[in-house]
Write an enzyme that holds these catalytic residues in place. Structure first.
Site, PDB file in Angstrom:
ATOM      1  N   ALA A  66      44.692  45.888  35.559  1.00 59.38           N
ATOM      2  CA  ALA A  66      43.862  45.687  34.399  1.00 59.38           C
ATOM      3  C   ALA A  66      43.737  44.109  34.375  1.00 59.38           C
ATOM      4  O   ALA A  66      44.602  43.399  34.791  1.00 59.38           O
ATOM      5  CB  ALA A  66      44.681  46.210  33.216  1.00 59.38           C
ATOM      6  N   GLU A 114      46.525  53.019  39.648  1.00 61.99           N
ATOM      7  CA  GLU A 114      46.065  54.062  38.893  1.00 61.99           C
ATOM      8  C   GLU A 114      44.809  54.662  39.051  1.00 61.99           C
ATOM      9  O   GLU A 114      44.499  55.813  39.120  1.00 61.99           O
ATOM     10  CB  GLU A 114      46.581  53.711  37.312  1.00 61.99           C
ATOM     11  CG  GLU A 114      48.196  53.491  37.059  1.00 61.99           C
ATOM     12  CD  GLU A 114      48.332  52.812  35.654  1.00 61.99           C
ATOM     13  OE1 GLU A 114      47.651  51.799  35.451  1.00 61.99           O
ATOM     14  OE2 GLU A 114      48.848  53.490  34.909  1.00 61.99           O
TER      15      GLU A 114
HETATM   16  N1  DAK Z   1      44.036  40.162  35.771  1.00 66.11           N
HETATM   17  C1  DAK Z   1      43.219  39.112  35.768  1.00 66.11           C
HETATM   18  N2  DAK Z   1      43.077  38.293  36.726  1.00 66.11           N
HETATM   19  C2  DAK Z   1      43.621  38.441  37.979  1.00 66.11           C
HETATM   20  C3  DAK Z   1      44.434  39.631  38.111  1.00 66.11           C
HETATM   21  C4  DAK Z   1      44.577  40.628  37.149  1.00 66.11           C
HETATM   22  N3  DAK Z   1      45.256  41.659  37.191  1.00 66.11           N
HETATM   23  N4  DAK Z   1      44.888  39.886  39.377  1.00 66.11           N
HETATM   24  C5  DAK Z   1      44.097  38.563  39.960  1.00 66.11           C
HETATM   25  N5  DAK Z   1      43.782  37.828  39.213  1.00 66.11           N
HETATM   26  C6  DAK Z   1      42.863  36.498  39.504  1.00 66.11           C
HETATM   27  C7  DAK Z   1      43.615  35.201  39.172  1.00 66.11           C
HETATM   28  O1  DAK Z   1      44.221  35.257  37.916  1.00 66.11           O
HETATM   29  C8  DAK Z   1      43.072  34.428  40.165  1.00 66.11           C
HETATM   30  O2  DAK Z   1      42.198  33.980  39.170  1.00 66.11           O
HETATM   31  P1  DAK Z   1      41.722  32.122  39.249  1.00 66.11           P
HETATM   32  O3  DAK Z   1      43.222  31.598  39.123  1.00 66.11           O
HETATM   33  O4  DAK Z   1      41.144  31.949  40.753  1.00 66.11           O
HETATM   34  O5  DAK Z   1      40.929  32.087  38.319  1.00 66.11           O
HETATM   35  C9  DAK Z   1      42.330  35.249  40.896  1.00 66.11           C
HETATM   36  O6  DAK Z   1      42.116  36.542  40.603  1.00 66.11           O
HETATM   37  C10 DAK Z   1      43.134  34.989  42.520  1.00 66.11           C
HETATM   38  O7  DAK Z   1      44.293  35.508  42.250  1.00 66.11           O
HETATM   39  P2  DAK Z   1      45.441  34.611  42.803  1.00 66.11           P
HETATM   40  O8  DAK Z   1      45.043  33.339  43.025  1.00 66.11           O
HETATM   41  O9  DAK Z   1      46.516  34.944  42.321  1.00 66.11           O
HETATM   42  O10 DAK Z   1      45.713  35.420  44.526  1.00 66.11           O
HETATM   43  P3  DAK Z   1      46.927  35.452  45.401  1.00 66.11           P
HETATM   44  O11 DAK Z   1      46.413  35.847  46.610  1.00 66.11           O
HETATM   45  O12 DAK Z   1      47.574  34.386  45.366  1.00 66.11           O
HETATM   46  O13 DAK Z   1      47.840  36.864  44.587  1.00 66.11           O
HETATM   47  C11 DAK Z   1      48.018  38.867  43.718  1.00 66.11           C
HETATM   48  C12 DAK Z   1      47.077  38.144  44.884  1.00 66.11           C
HETATM   49  C13 DAK Z   1      47.187  40.235  43.551  1.00 66.11           C
HETATM   50  C14 DAK Z   1      49.468  39.164  44.417  1.00 66.11           C
HETATM   51  C15 DAK Z   1      48.226  38.067  42.425  1.00 66.11           C
HETATM   52  O14 DAK Z   1      46.800  37.910  41.953  1.00 66.11           O
HETATM   53  C16 DAK Z   1      48.755  39.194  41.164  1.00 66.11           C
HETATM   54  O15 DAK Z   1      50.115  39.258  41.225  1.00 66.11           O
HETATM   55  N6  DAK Z   1      47.907  39.572  40.511  1.00 66.11           N
HETATM   56  C17 DAK Z   1      48.214  40.402  39.263  1.00 66.11           C
HETATM   57  C18 DAK Z   1      48.861  41.597  39.626  1.00 66.11           C
HETATM   58  C19 DAK Z   1      49.237  42.542  38.598  1.00 66.11           C
HETATM   59  O16 DAK Z   1      50.016  42.217  37.865  1.00 66.11           O
HETATM   60  N7  DAK Z   1      48.634  43.672  38.465  1.00 66.11           N
HETATM   61  C20 DAK Z   1      48.950  44.635  37.244  1.00 66.11           C
HETATM   62  C21 DAK Z   1      47.933  44.191  36.095  1.00 66.11           C
HETATM   63  S1  DAK Z   1      48.651  45.143  34.752  1.00 66.11           S
HETATM   64  C22 DAK Z   1      47.941  49.393  29.134  1.00 66.11           C
HETATM   65  C23 DAK Z   1      46.525  49.362  29.749  1.00 66.11           C
HETATM   66  C24 DAK Z   1      46.591  49.041  31.087  1.00 66.11           C
HETATM   67  C25 DAK Z   1      47.616  48.816  31.624  1.00 66.11           C
HETATM   68  C26 DAK Z   1      48.820  48.750  31.119  1.00 66.11           C
HETATM   69  C27 DAK Z   1      49.063  49.205  29.885  1.00 66.11           C
HETATM   70  N8  DAK Z   1      47.785  49.669  27.878  1.00 66.11           N
HETATM   71  C28 DAK Z   1      46.858  48.841  27.067  1.00 66.11           C
HETATM   72  C29 DAK Z   1      48.892  50.259  27.231  1.00 66.11           C
HETATM   73  C30 DAK Z   1      47.421  48.295  33.173  1.00 66.11           C
HETATM   74  C31 DAK Z   1      48.206  47.097  33.318  1.00 66.11           C
HETATM   75  C32 DAK Z   1      48.078  46.519  34.609  1.00 66.11           C
HETATM   76  O17 DAK Z   1      47.210  46.655  35.484  1.00 66.11           O
END
Ligand code: DAK
Length: 260
Positions: A66, A114
């Site tokens: 997300a 998911e």
């Molecule tokens: N959201 C927004 N932007 C994201 C993103 C994300 N999930 N993942 C990556 N990006 C963006 C980065 O901010 C970056 O943007 P700029 O800085 O270039 O503007 C660009 O994509 C490239 O990412 P990185 O520079 O970080 O790339 P790397 O290769 O260094 O790293 C990575 C890749 C996938 C390991 C890293 O980007 C990362 O850790 N991303 C976050 C992954 C993450 O934590 N995903 C889970 C998100 S939480 C709910 C509803 C839904 C959910 C939960 C609750 N309720 C309302 C109850 C679901 C939650 C999630 O999915």
């Protein structure tokens, strides 16, 4: 059929849907989830589409979760609404009458993992990475992950993934049973299309009822689930496809299913 964050391409009876926000690693914001729902609804109604492949645009990600930037300032009510919206679209995909194959081409994290789990089959590229890192952000999985992951792998593995937030490679995902195949990155789409074409050549009603029996049965005890299977098995004997499939076999000719 034109959306900003979702692309749809056709290859005969196969539709390839790509989440298309590669600069944000295809992260899901409200608009992208809405577009995905609309695209899937159109494909469900499109009679010429038999199988759908879902993937992520670009080289790096299936869907990296997300959208964290979008979620940062959500109020509790908005977060609940976002979660419900995501759950609804993922359930729509899970319950589609047509099979959906996830071609996991890179990061499938959080909401991305998911999303892949809402698909019927997951095929991973060697570069794919899976994880539920929500706890590292101070939240928890909100698009059905606590339920689908525990049903797909086993509860212990699901809890390990959901409690640690660790990221796992494609081979680990294969060992967990989260994906059914791991293939070289440059072969991923070919393998998925080959699988999709094979499924598309089968009796469409048989495939649809099979999906229905499995999905409904998973939430029931086995005896009740057998009743669903038997009921659908009975209904299929009223279809032209059943007559055609069996006649073609006995007459040693090529089968021509009509999906009715
Ligand atoms: N959201 C927004 N932007 C994201 C993103 C994300 N999930 N993942 C990556 N990006 C963006 C980065 O901010 C970056 O943007 P700029 O800085 O270039 O503007 C660009 O994509 C490239 O990412 P990185 O520079 O970080 O790339 P790397 O290769 O260094 O790293 C990575 C890749 C996938 C390991 C890293 O980007 C990362 O850790 N991303 C976050 C992954 C993450 O934590 N995903 C889970 C998100 S939480 C709910 C509803 C839904 C959910 C939960 C609750 N309720 C309302 C109850 C679901 C939650 C999630 O999915």
């Amino acid at each position: 059929m034109a959306w900003n964050n979702v692309l749809v391409e056709f290859d005969n009876e196969i539709a390839v849907v790509s989440v298309n926000r590669p600069k944000a690693l295809n992260a899901l914001d409200h608009q992208t989830i809405a577009e995905l729902g609309e695209a899937m609804a159109e494909l469900a109604a499109n009679q010429s589409v038999k199988v759908i492949i879902l993937t992520g645009a670009g080289e790096k990600a299936f869907v990296a979760g997300a959208d964290i930037a979008y979620m940062l300032s959500l109020t509790p009510m908005q977060a609940q609404e976002f979660s419900r919206h995501g759950q609804k679209v993922l359930s729509q995909i899970e319950n589609m009458s047509k099979p959906v194959i996830a071609a996991v081409n890179g990061f499938a994290l959080g909401g991305g993992c998911e999303l892949s789990m809402a698909c019927d089959i997951r095929v991973a590229s060697e570069k794919a990475k899976f994880g539920q890192p929500e706890v590292s952000l101070g939240i928890m999985a909100g698009f059905g992950g606590t339920q689908r992951l525990a049903r797909l792998v086993n509860p212990g593995i699901a809890k390990e993934m959901l409690f640690t937030g660790d990221i796992y490679d494609a081979q680990a995902a294969l060992k967990f049973g989260l994906v059914s195949k791991v293939v070289p990155a440059d072969e991923l789409m070919d393998v998925c299309k080959k699988m999709a074409k094979r499924i598309a050549s089968m009796g469409p009603v048989g495939v649809r009822f099979t999906k229905e029996a499995i999905n409904q049965g998973l939430d029931m005890d086995q005896e009740k689930a057998f009743n669903i299977e038997a009921a659908l098995f009975g209904v299929i004997f009223s279809t032209a496809d059943q007559k055609e499939g069996m006649s073609a076999f006995l007459e040693k000719r090529k089968v021509e299913f009509k999906g009715e």
